[in-house]
Every structure is written in structure tokens, then in C-alpha cells.
Design a protein around this motif. Structure first.
Motif, PDB file in Angstrom:
ATOM      1  N   ALA A 319      -3.235   5.287   1.918  1.00  0.00           N
ATOM      2  CA  ALA A 319      -2.027   5.373   1.099  1.00  0.00           C
ATOM      3  C   ALA A 319      -1.575   6.819   0.948  1.00  0.00           C
ATOM      4  CB  ALA A 319      -2.287   4.742  -0.269  1.00  0.00           C
ATOM      5  N   LEU A 320      -2.523   7.717   0.695  1.00  0.00           N
ATOM      6  CA  LEU A 320      -2.160   9.131   0.545  1.00  0.00           C
ATOM      7  C   LEU A 320      -1.671   9.707   1.871  1.00  0.00           C
ATOM      8  CD1 LEU A 320      -5.023  10.347  -1.818  1.00  0.00           C
ATOM      9  CD2 LEU A 320      -2.655   9.797  -2.409  1.00  0.00           C
ATOM     10  N   GLU A 321      -2.256   9.269   2.976  1.00  0.00           N
ATOM     11  CA  GLU A 321      -1.791   9.716   4.293  1.00  0.00           C
ATOM     12  C   GLU A 321      -0.379   9.195   4.563  1.00  0.00           C
ATOM     13  OE1 GLU A 321      -6.143  10.089   6.538  1.00  0.00           O
ATOM     14  OE2 GLU A 321      -4.940   8.265   6.766  1.00  0.00           O
ATOM     15  N   THR A 322      -0.100   7.971   4.128  1.00  0.00           N
ATOM     16  CA  THR A 322       1.243   7.406   4.303  1.00  0.00           C
ATOM     17  C   THR A 322       2.274   8.206   3.495  1.00  0.00           C
ATOM     18  OG1 THR A 322       0.377   5.172   4.673  1.00  0.00           O
ATOM     19  CG2 THR A 322       2.658   5.331   3.921  1.00  0.00           C
ATOM     20  N   LEU A 323       1.912   8.571   2.274  1.00  0.00           N
ATOM     21  CA  LEU A 323       2.816   9.389   1.474  1.00  0.00           C
ATOM     22  C   LEU A 323       3.104  10.714   2.163  1.00  0.00           C
ATOM     23  CD1 LEU A 323       1.497   8.931  -2.187  1.00  0.00           C
ATOM     24  CD2 LEU A 323       3.779   8.338  -1.354  1.00  0.00           C
TER      25      LEU A 323
END
Length: 333
Positions: A319-323
Motif C-alpha cells: 500500500a505504501l509503495e502504491t502511494l
């Protein structure tokens, strides 16, 4: 005149006599990528580490105890606190010291699980060790914390689950031999299990196993005066961030909460509304929410706080990588 005296008396009592409640509200928050009293919250030795950026704040619920009725009413009226029976946190027959010790034990367990979850997520080599021993148990005096468990009754041990499965076949009063490594030297230790307090047919050794990095490598999580297991997710993410190139947060102020088990599964917590309020107060942009708390969090989300669903450590990392890539990770609804 009599009514005035009664009112005055009630006011005095209400301002002096402790009420049988505690007030729950936003508690302290700590950046797991930072330092507390000059000591890094999370560190690693014998492993390559990388610079980090932004914040990965763990959040807590504050408990106000010993409050008077008037103070309790004021906290409730503030809208940022909730009242709960004192007995729900401090059960009758248990002292405050006992409750604190239990919370500390849960916190220590969350640290062990957070380290294991990070190592598992990163695919780093691990070993099974003695994480803790129960005082007075059959293993006390024969094993020590940090012993590496290589085999039990001739069965090689390559994971905590293998150890638990093997010990599940043990029987009370039937000796078994464990092969452990201590100080670099293997040795065989014979332990006679007792009966489990909750089930006399089950063997009890008094061992809390841990997943640890290989010899020469060490992970350390240090944070005093915090109890309970709900910081596990944020500890794991801090370790992942420090052990991988590039800042996981992308420089953002990320906060969150959630228990974590050794396999990286994120569990639910209580008091999420208070934790979100604190995160918003200190400037967090993103809040990582355990999947099981998503509906509750969405109903009470403060304005401007981006809720991101986290069912596992891997999901949180993704999720943090997607952000960071400009995308929209799974949220809460």
C-alpha cells in the motif's frame, strides 16, 4: 437553603471522591523510525541498513485513572474521551502492578512477533530461539533466553510452527531431548515436561519461542513505558524500511496501529478512534488500519486522514509503495 447545601455537598463529593471509571482518549505517539531519549526505537546490527525518511508513528490509547466524578464528566463532555468501568481495565483481585506486568508481557511478545514478521516478509535467513522462559517451569535452569533450538526428540526445527507441532506430541512426565546451540556450541538438554495448567493431558515446558536472525545479526526494538501488543505492525514496517533501499514512506507522515503475528498477519485493536485523533493532531497524512477495524475506523475518521487497509505486513508495504507510485491503495469503507 437545604437544597443549596445538598448541591454544595454533592459538588464537593464529586470533585474529591474518585469515580469507578477510567477515561480513554488519545495517548502518546512515537515515530518508530526515530529516537526516544537518544536511543533508536528500531535498530539492526550485522545487516545492511539504509536511510529512511518521513514518519512511521505507532499510536496508543491514553488511560486516565483515579478521576473524580466531575473530572470524568468533563472528559466525557470534551468529545475526545470515552468513559469505561475501571474494572474493565483493572479486574477485581488484580493490582495495578499486575495489570502493568501483563501489558508489558504482551508488549514484549509483540516485539518478538514484529521482528519475525519483518524477517519473514524480507525472506531473510532465520533461526528458532528461546525468546522467554516461564519462572519455575521445567525448562528454567536448563535453557536460557537466546538458545538456538536445532532439534527436539530428533526432529530438526526450522520454524516456530515446526517447534510447536513437535512439542504438541510431547507428554507430561516423559523426558525429551532438545539440541540447542549456546555460545556457538551445540549441546543436548533433557527436559521432563510438566502438565499444562489449562489441560493436564498436554505437556508444559515453559518456553516462548522466537524467530531470530542468524548468529551475528541482531534486531532491537526499544520503547519504554508502553504496554500492549498493538504497535506490532508499525515496528515491523520500521524494520522493513531500515533493511531495504529507499524510504518506504516516500517522505510522508504515516501513522497506524495493529497487532502482528510471526507470519505477518495484522490483528484488530481497540480504541482506534482515539489513535486516529492523535495521528491527525500530530500531522499524519496516512493512517494504516487493521482490516478488521476498517468499518469502525471509516465511521469515525477525522477529516483529512487517508485510511489505508492493512491485513498483513505485506499488504501494508504494498500500500505504501502504491502511494509512492501515485496510485490509490485499498482503503476503509
Amino acid at each position: 437553603m437545604t437544597a443549596l447545601l445538598v448541591l454544595l455537598g454533592l459538588t464537593v463529593v464529586g470533585s474529591v471522591v474518585p469515580a469507578p471509571v477510567v477515561a480513554l482518549g488519545p495517548g502518546p505517539t512515537f515515530d518508530t523510525l526515530g529516537e526516544v531519549n537518544g536511543t533508536p526505537v528500531v535498530s539492526a546490527e550485522g545487516l545492511p541498513t539504509y536511510p529512511t525518511d518521513g514518519h512511521l508513528n505507532m499510536t496508543t490509547v491514553g488511560v486516565t485513572d483515579g478521576i473524580t466524578a466531575l473530572r470524568a464528566l468533563g472528559l466525557w463532555a470534551s468529545g475526545t474521551h470515552r468513559l469505561a468501568p475501571r474494572s474493565s481495565l483493572y479486574p477485581p483481585g488484580e493490582s495495578a502492578e499486575q495489570v502493568t506486568a501483563q501489558n508489558q508481557q504482551e508488549f514484549d511478545g509483540s516485539i518478538a512477533n514484529a521482528e519475525a514478521a519483518a524477517l519473514t516478509h524480507l525472506g531473510l535467513p532465520t533461526r528458532v530461539t528461546v525468546g522467554a522462559l516461564t519462572d519455575g517451569s521445567p525448562s528454567a535452569g536448563l535453557l536460557v533466553e537466546g538458545d538456538e533450538i536445532r532439534a527436539v526428540a530428533g526432529t530438526p526445527i526450522d520454524s516456530v510452527q515446526t517447534l510447536l507441532d513437535t512439542l504438541g506430541a510431547a507428554r507430561p512426565d516423559v523426558p525429551l531431548t532438545m539440541t540447542v546451540v549456546r555460545g556457538g556450541a551445540p549441546r543436548d538438554v533433557t527436559i521432563t515436561p510438566g502438565s499444562h495448567p489449562g489441560d493436564p493431558a498436554r505437556a508444559f515446558l515453559g518456553i516462548t519461542p522466537a524467530t531470530s536472525p542468524v548468529a551475528g545479526q541482531e534486531l532491537t526494538i526499544t520503547l519504554g513505558d508502553v504496554g500492549g501488543p498493538s504497535a506490532g505492525l508499525m515496528f515491523s514496517l520500521a524494520l522493513v524500511d531500515k533493511l531495504t533501499p529507499g524510504p518506504l514512506t516516500g517522505g510522508r507522515f504515516v501513522a497506524g496501529t495493529g497487532t502482528v503475528d510471526a507470519e505477518g498477519r495484522v490483528g484488530p485493536i481497540s480504541g482506534i478512534q482515539f489513535k486516529m485523533l492523535k495521528a491527525q493532531e500530530v500531522g499524519a497524512e496516512v493512517f494504516l488500519v487493521p482490516a478488521a477495524n476498517c468499518a469502525e475506523a471509516a465511521a469515525d475518521a477525522p477529516d483529512g486522514l487517508n485510511l489505508v487497509r492493512a491485513g498483513t505486513v505485506g499488504e501494508a508495504v504494498s500500500a505504501l509503495e502504491t502511494l509512492e507510485a501515485g496510485g490509490t491503495p485499498a482503503g476503509c469503507s
